[in-house]
Design a protein around this motif. Structure first.
Motif, mmCIF file in Angstrom:
data_model
loop_
_atom_site.group_PDB
_atom_site.id
_atom_site.type_symbol
_atom_site.label_atom_id
_atom_site.label_comp_id
_atom_site.label_asym_id
_atom_site.label_seq_id
_atom_site.Cartn_x
_atom_site.Cartn_y
_atom_site.Cartn_z
ATOM 1 N N LEU A 11 12.653 53.304 53.603
ATOM 2 C CA LEU A 11 13.567 54.711 52.141
ATOM 3 C C LEU A 11 12.256 55.283 50.908
ATOM 4 O O LEU A 11 12.785 56.422 50.944
ATOM 5 C CB LEU A 11 14.804 54.152 51.561
ATOM 6 N N GLY A 12 11.781 53.982 50.466
ATOM 7 C CA GLY A 12 10.939 54.386 49.330
ATOM 8 C C GLY A 12 9.720 55.784 50.224
ATOM 9 O O GLY A 12 9.719 56.837 48.835
ATOM 10 N N GLU A 13 9.203 55.733 51.448
ATOM 11 C CA GLU A 13 8.148 56.877 51.819
ATOM 12 C C GLU A 13 9.621 57.784 51.187
ATOM 13 O O GLU A 13 8.140 58.893 51.523
ATOM 14 C CB GLU A 13 7.890 56.846 52.833
ATOM 15 N N TRP A 14 10.494 57.974 51.890
ATOM 16 C CA TRP A 14 10.923 59.312 52.009
ATOM 17 C C TRP A 14 11.276 59.838 50.731
ATOM 18 O O TRP A 14 11.740 60.701 50.587
ATOM 19 C CB TRP A 14 12.654 59.147 52.899
ATOM 20 N N LEU A 15 12.263 58.982 49.843
ATOM 21 C CA LEU A 15 12.215 59.421 48.190
ATOM 22 C C LEU A 15 11.107 59.978 48.128
ATOM 23 O O LEU A 15 10.514 61.390 46.865
ATOM 24 C CB LEU A 15 12.860 58.250 47.690
#
Length: 556
Positions: free
Chosen positions: A245-249
């Motif tokens: 999720l961090g990479e997506w954000l």
């Protein structure tokens, strides 16, 4: 496993799901433990529905390095069931060996423990510790592949968690108590009532059980492990999901206001684009929405098709829409063999079938402050990156009432229903600011794979099903500025929220295709039942050949 005269001091529990590529390194690290005789501990590997060579690989490595290994199957799906099975076995083994203070030490199959990991935990037990959390570091090489923003976000969350831990445990040296390195004595495990077999986050639940039982957790820097920084985890939640999720954000959120029409025309190439505008009683806004958002890029050649799908609005919506040059059809005239259209999602589904574009964009017609970015912003990321399959718009949503404007107070169904549901059941999608936004663009080959709820559940269903079909990395969100539309009464919002809830319920892993109620009880109206459309239309691909208009003829 053969009986050894050495007293059993520890049992290491490792849940594993399809970890053939990593389990060898995990076991070799355990075999390299210092100051602990290998005959004094046993490793229990618990297989969680493995379909690869995890078990065979683990046994081969254990035999080669002289590690005592037991392999068992998990009684249920998910890491919680697997970890509990292993910890229950470990407790019984230690108690049978008259070692109530023997150590049940957990780690994960993608983790490598420090050479002093077991010895340090046994030392702490000798000093009176009954529960121990070890420091968890990310694999350096794998962490280098993550974005800086992802790592900074993780560090910020770690600082916040450490502050909370220190408030209860002033001597804590870190905040970690997770499956990668958590340990308890056999007696502490019994006193806490065991581990709850949750499908994920079972370690957090176990920490709460320990505290409730008055068992102090020792957070020690002398107990260390290195774990994978991969973003494709085996569990629904946990470190890998957080990093994903961090990479997506960091990588998949765009400023939708940064896509001028001229730039998109330059990169469009042979891609064809259709725009579908579902309408119902939008006479006050539809003409301005079409004129300022849709028809200008259509006249410039960016949009190949514009289709307004009207619900037979009695307020003249269709006539206002036609005045802009858009093609307008009654929703019931599309795919009539499926009966009358039952709501917005049904209109969208029929609109996809009626159009031909490689990309289909949806635009809501009830916006009071339309902006060209509302369309260009969801198209830009897709035209610029062929790996993106769906772009969802995001808006600042003020609430206007009684002459007062309250910033951030709009989007009530999103905040009270959609966002909590996603955080609870589909945490991969929790980063979307506006999961119910109507402004969306997606590639046709994706849309034709998806089921469409006929009503207001369509937006959240589209996100969840797209995640399943193409993965989080193929989904994106574009910030489109501010959007102001008419606010519904709470009772109308109740029906919308019910449709959203039904769409998510149908997609829960533990109840796929589960039946849902067809109506909403209204106790304020003598207990009558309000019909809320929750039927779903099948994927268009399943219908076989669908006759569509040609793009050139469909524009006017």
């Amino acid at each position: 496993m053969s009986i050894d005269p050495k007293p059993l001091r520890a049992v290491v529990v490792i849940p594993a799901r399809n970890e053939a590529a990593r389990i060898g390194r995990c076991l070799k690290a355990l075999a390299a433990q210092r100051d602990v005789d290998r005959r004094e501990f046993i490793v229990i590997l618990v297989l969680d529905r493995c379909v690869d060579a995890t078990a065979a690989t683990a046994q081969k490595v254990a035999d080669a390095v002289g590690l005592r290994l037991g392999v068992v199957e998990s009684p249920g799906p998910g890491v919680g069931h697997a970890r509990r099975r292993g910890m229950d076995l470990a407790r019984r083994m230690l108690e049978a060996g008259h070692a109530p203070d023997g150590l049940i030490a957990c780690t994960d199959a993608d983790t490598e423990v420090d050479r002093h990991w077991l010895a340090e935990q046994l030392r702490l037990v000798g000093e009176g510790a009954r529960a121990i959390g070890g420091r968890i570091d990310l694999d350096v090489l794998e962490a280098q592949a993550l974005g800086g923003a992802t790592l900074r976000r993780r560090e910020a969350r770690a600082e916040s968690r450490f502050a909370r831990v220190r408030a209860e445990e002033p001597d804590a040296e870190h905040h970690f108590f997770s499956g990668a390195s958590m340990a308890v004595t056999a007696s502490a495990y019994r006193d806490a009532g065991g581990l709850d077999p949750a499908s994920a986050l079972e370690d957090e639940g176990f920490a709460r059980r320990l505290r409730a039982a008055g068992i102090r957790i020792v957070y020690s820097d002398s107990v260390r492990v290195t774990t994978s920084a991969r973003t494709e985890g085996r569990a629904d939640r946990g470190l890998a999901r957080d990093l994903e999720l961090g990479e997506w954000l960091d990588q998949r959120r765009y400023d939708g206001r940064g896509y001028p029409l001229s730039d998109l025309l330059a990169i469009k190439g042979d891609t064809t684009i259709s725009v579908v505008v579902p309408t119902r009683d939008c006479a006050a806004t539809v003409r301005e929405v079409l004129s300022s958002v849709v028809m200008v890029p259509a006249a410039a050649g960016l949009i190949d098709e514009v289709l307004v799908v009207d619900a037979g609005s009695p307020d003249g919506t269709a006539a206002y829409a036609r005045s802009t040059g858009a093609r307008v059809v009654h929703q019931d005239d599309l795919l009539p063999e499926h009966g009358p259209a039952l709501g917005k999602g049904d209109a969208m589904w029929r609109g996809v079938a009626e159009t031909t574009g490689d990309i289909v964009a949806f635009v809501d017609a009830d916006t009071h402050d339309p902006d060209p970015a509302h369309l260009l912003g969801v198209l830009g990321p897709m035209l610029g990156d062929p790996s993106i399959a769906l772009v969802k718009g995001a808006f600042t949503r003020p609430f206007r009432g009684g002459g007062e404007v309250l910033e951030g107070e709009g989007g009530r169904v999103t905040e009270l229903m959609a966002r909590p549901l996603l955080n609870l059941y589909v945490p991969e999608l929790a980063g979307f600011e506006q999961p119910l936004a109507g402004e969306t663009a997606a590639r046709r080959d994706l849309l034709e794979q998806l089921s469409f709820p006929v009503g207001y559940g369509v937006e959240i269903a589209m996100l969840i099903d797209a995640l399943e079909a193409v993965g989080l990395g193929a989904l994106a969100e574009a910030q489109l500025g501010t959007r102001q539309n008419d606010h519904q009464s709470l009772r109308e919002l109740s029906a919308m929220a019910f449709a959203v809830l039904c769409a998510v319920q149908r997609r829960r892993a533990d109840s796929p295709g589960a039946p849902v109620p067809q109506g909403l009880l209204q106790p304020w109206d003598d207990g009558s039942i309000r019909e809320v459309p929750v039927l779903e239309r099948p994927p268009l691909r399943s219908l076989g050949q669908v006759v569509r208009k040609t793009g050139a003829a469909a524009l006017m």
